[in-house]
Write an enzyme that holds these catalytic residues in place. Structure first.
Site, PDB file in Angstrom:
ATOM      1  N   GLY A 195       0.970  -1.270   0.147  1.00 51.57           N
ATOM      2  CA  GLY A 195       0.183   0.173  -0.019  1.00 51.57           C
ATOM      3  C   GLY A 195       1.025   1.428  -0.040  1.00 51.57           C
ATOM      4  N   THR A 196       2.096   1.283   0.806  1.00 53.62           N
ATOM      5  CA  THR A 196       2.812   2.480   0.882  1.00 53.62           C
ATOM      6  C   THR A 196       3.376   2.688  -0.546  1.00 53.62           C
ATOM      7  OG1 THR A 196       3.266   1.927   3.178  1.00 53.62           O
ATOM      8  CG2 THR A 196       4.965   3.541   2.006  1.00 53.62           C
ATOM      9  N   ASN A 202      -8.079   3.515   8.226  1.00 56.86           N
ATOM     10  CA  ASN A 202      -7.679   2.252   9.070  1.00 56.86           C
ATOM     11  C   ASN A 202      -7.861   2.165  10.477  1.00 56.86           C
ATOM     12  OD1 ASN A 202      -5.728   4.294   8.037  1.00 56.86           O
ATOM     13  ND2 ASN A 202      -4.639   3.792   9.788  1.00 56.86           N
ATOM     14  N   GLN A 220      -7.829  -0.385   3.090  1.00 58.14           N
ATOM     15  CA  GLN A 220      -8.544  -1.005   4.092  1.00 58.14           C
ATOM     16  C   GLN A 220      -9.977  -1.197   3.665  1.00 58.14           C
ATOM     17  OE1 GLN A 220      -7.634  -2.090   7.101  1.00 58.14           O
ATOM     18  NE2 GLN A 220      -5.687  -1.070   7.396  1.00 58.14           N
ATOM     19  N   SER A 278      -3.294  -3.328  -0.725  1.00 59.66           N
ATOM     20  CA  SER A 278      -2.190  -4.008  -0.166  1.00 59.66           C
ATOM     21  C   SER A 278      -2.667  -5.661  -0.018  1.00 59.66           C
ATOM     22  CB  SER A 278      -1.809  -3.448   1.100  1.00 59.66           C
ATOM     23  OG  SER A 278      -0.919  -4.062   1.571  1.00 59.66           O
ATOM     24  N   HIS A 327      -1.365  -7.772   2.502  1.00 59.86           N
ATOM     25  CA  HIS A 327      -1.391  -8.252   3.622  1.00 59.86           C
ATOM     26  C   HIS A 327      -2.874  -7.825   4.562  1.00 59.86           C
ATOM     27  CE1 HIS A 327       0.270  -4.930   6.412  1.00 59.86           C
ATOM     28  NE2 HIS A 327       0.449  -4.445   5.095  1.00 59.86           N
ATOM     29  N   THR A 364      12.319  -6.931 -11.024  1.00 59.28           N
ATOM     30  CA  THR A 364      11.891  -8.335 -11.327  1.00 59.28           C
ATOM     31  C   THR A 364      10.500  -8.751 -10.490  1.00 59.28           C
ATOM     32  OG1 THR A 364      13.830  -9.217 -11.738  1.00 59.28           O
ATOM     33  CG2 THR A 364      12.415 -10.627 -11.288  1.00 59.28           C
ATOM     34  N   CYS A 414       1.439   1.525  12.517  1.00 56.93           N
ATOM     35  CA  CYS A 414       2.807   2.356  12.246  1.00 56.93           C
ATOM     36  C   CYS A 414       2.876   3.393  13.309  1.00 56.93           C
ATOM     37  CB  CYS A 414       2.668   2.977  10.680  1.00 56.93           C
ATOM     38  SG  CYS A 414       1.602   1.880   9.749  1.00 56.93           S
TER      39      CYS A 414
HETATM   40  N1  PLP Z   1      -3.170   2.810   3.621  1.00 57.96           N
HETATM   41  C1  PLP Z   1      -3.676   2.399   4.451  1.00 57.96           C
HETATM   42  C2  PLP Z   1      -5.033   3.101   4.689  1.00 57.96           C
HETATM   43  C3  PLP Z   1      -3.481   1.369   5.681  1.00 57.96           C
HETATM   44  O1  PLP Z   1      -3.971   1.044   6.600  1.00 57.96           O
HETATM   45  C4  PLP Z   1      -1.887   1.061   5.121  1.00 57.96           C
HETATM   46  C5  PLP Z   1      -1.407  -0.036   6.406  1.00 57.96           C
HETATM   47  O2  PLP Z   1      -1.639  -0.038   7.485  1.00 57.96           O
HETATM   48  C6  PLP Z   1      -1.201   1.514   4.219  1.00 57.96           C
HETATM   49  C7  PLP Z   1      -1.922   2.263   3.343  1.00 57.96           C
HETATM   50  C8  PLP Z   1       0.199   1.049   3.834  1.00 57.96           C
HETATM   51  O3  PLP Z   1       0.131  -0.432   3.312  1.00 57.96           O
HETATM   52  P1  PLP Z   1       1.324  -1.310   3.403  1.00 57.96           P
HETATM   53  O4  PLP Z   1       1.610  -1.632   4.944  1.00 57.96           O
HETATM   54  O5  PLP Z   1       1.249  -2.566   2.179  1.00 57.96           O
HETATM   55  O6  PLP Z   1       2.586  -0.608   2.971  1.00 57.96           O
END
Ligand code: PLP
Length: 395
Positions: free
Chosen positions: A74-75, A154, A182, A202, A204, A240, A329
């Site tokens: 996601g990031t 989130n 989310q 994302s 996970h 890759t 985080c």
């Molecule tokens: N965006 C939201 C709303 C999230 O909840 C998160 C992770 O908690 C992210 C982005 C970041 O995703 P990733 O952990 O896959 O980098």
């Protein structure tokens, strides 16, 4: 000694791999090890698997397979959307609209944009944690390049009015990105209905592993890559491919679609609602953050008066229940949640908030176990607190 019972209600931080997902990805760590760019048999095999996964992720969000870019999560998707559209190399990189409750992957990207000379407007949210599309409309400027507003928060699970924001963006001919990390797997997503140009997910957060994700990029969108190298992912993301991760994401997307057809989401919301109902009934001075707003079915953010959230998380963990104080985080940070304070909670209420997030694997026994611990642990911590005053509890 019997092993301690451990129940995990922190699925917004990360979700366990589903056994079917693990089974789907495993051969790509062994037998099917080829580089998806190789032209021989081994490469063709993994290329086919990557393209099948692309179809499956596209199916989850209603786009074409060619509009999916695989990322590391996601990031990266959020960063690629933002920096891919806003060219910091320009003398005047323009203006961006976002909200005060975004994940740090978006917020800190926007802070970096500001530090680099771009103008950013952070639209507020109301007490339920929702952005008003009219605020987005009012924030538009002639040089607005991008609107980036999340689909589901989130911390609270509150859904944003993304379809209306999409209309605002379309009328103004401005790009619209939504962070759906989310939302994916917890609510139906259709990029055409939303009217977005970019959307990040994302792995996970939807029972695939950590370190894989996808960004939808609408056909025709000119996006600057962040990584330069080979021409992978239509030259939008060099490197890759993470074949096992991508295969897992494809499988997770397929399972998520099947889950919509079953009653999985209703089951999750029934568990979440039971948790909330009993906590609110048994614990004085507790309230749901985002109450009354549309939310994804699995998330509940609750504030407990006269409680230090971190202390409650630790006390519950010692008894075998894993929950969190908010965004994973930012745990460890002393700052109260920016999401909850943006919704108008006082800093001490924000610090006294816990996030419970149910996953597909959770059962009603898990929720009953949580309920057997939460009210008594809150009561004990309050008794130990030198500042606790029963009369000060909100009703
Ligand atoms: N965006 C939201 C709303 C999230 O909840 C998160 C992770 O908690 C992210 C982005 C970041 O995703 P990733 O952990 O896959 O980098």
């Amino acid at each position: 000694m019997k092993p301690m019972r451990r129940i995990y209600l922190d699925n917004n931080a990360t979700t366990p791999l589903l056994p079917e997902v693990l089974a789907a990805m495993q051969p790509y760590f062994g037998e099917h090890f080829g580089n998806a760019s190789s032209i021989h048999h081994h490469g063709q095999e993994t290329r086919a698997a990557v393209e099948r996964a692309r179809e499956s992720v596209a199916g989850l969000i209603g786009c074409r397979a060619s509009e999916i870019v695989f990322t590391s999560g996601g990031t990266e998707g959020d960063n690629l959307a933002i920096f891919g559209l806003v060219n910091l190399g320009l003398a005047k990189p323009g203006h961006v609209i976002t909200s005060t409750i975004e994940h740090h992957a978006v917020l800190n990207s926007c802070k970096h944009l500001e530090a680099s000379g771009c103008e950013v407007t952070y639209v507020p949210v109301d007490g339920r944690g929702q952005v008003d599309p009219d605020d987005v409309r009012r924030a538009l400027r002639p040089n607005t390049r991008l609107i980036t507003i999340m689909m589901a928060n989130n911390e609270t699970g509150v859904l944003q009015p993304v379809e209306e924001i999409g209309k605002v963006a379309a009328e103004a001919d401005v790009y619209f990105h939504t962070d759906a990390v989310q939302a994916a797997g917890k609510t139906a997503i259709d990029v055409k209905r939303i009217g977005c140009d970019l959307l990040s997910v994302s792995g996970h957060k939807m029972h695939a592993p950590q370190g894989v994700g996808a960004l939808y990029v609408k056909k025709g969108t000119v996006l600057h890559p962040m990584l330069y190298g080979g021409s992978h992912e239509r030259s939008r993301r060099a490197g890759t491919e993470n074949v096992p991760g991508i295969v897992a994401l494809g499988k997770a997307a397929e399972l998520a679609r099947e889950a919509f057809a079953r009653d999985d989401l209703d089951r999750m919301s029934a568990l979440r609602d039971r948790l909330e109902q009993i906590i609110l009934g048994e614990v004085e001075g507790a309230a749901v953050n985002g109450q009354g707003a549309a939310r994804v079915p699995n998330t509940s953010s609750i504030h407990f008066d006269c409680i230090e959230g971190e202390a409650l998380v630790i006390a519950l963990d010692l008894k075998g229940l894993a929950v969190s104080t908010g965004a994973a985080c930012s745990s460890g940070a002393i700052e109260p949640s920016h999401v909850l304070t943006a919704m108008g909670l006082r800093p001490e209420q924000a610090r006294g908030s816990l996030r419970f997030s149910v996953g597909k694997q959770n059962t009603s026994e898990d929720v009953e176990f949580a309920l057997s611990l939460i009210p008594s642990t809150v009561a004990r911590l309050r008794e130990l607190s030198p500042v606790y005053n029963k009369a000060a509890l909100s009703s």
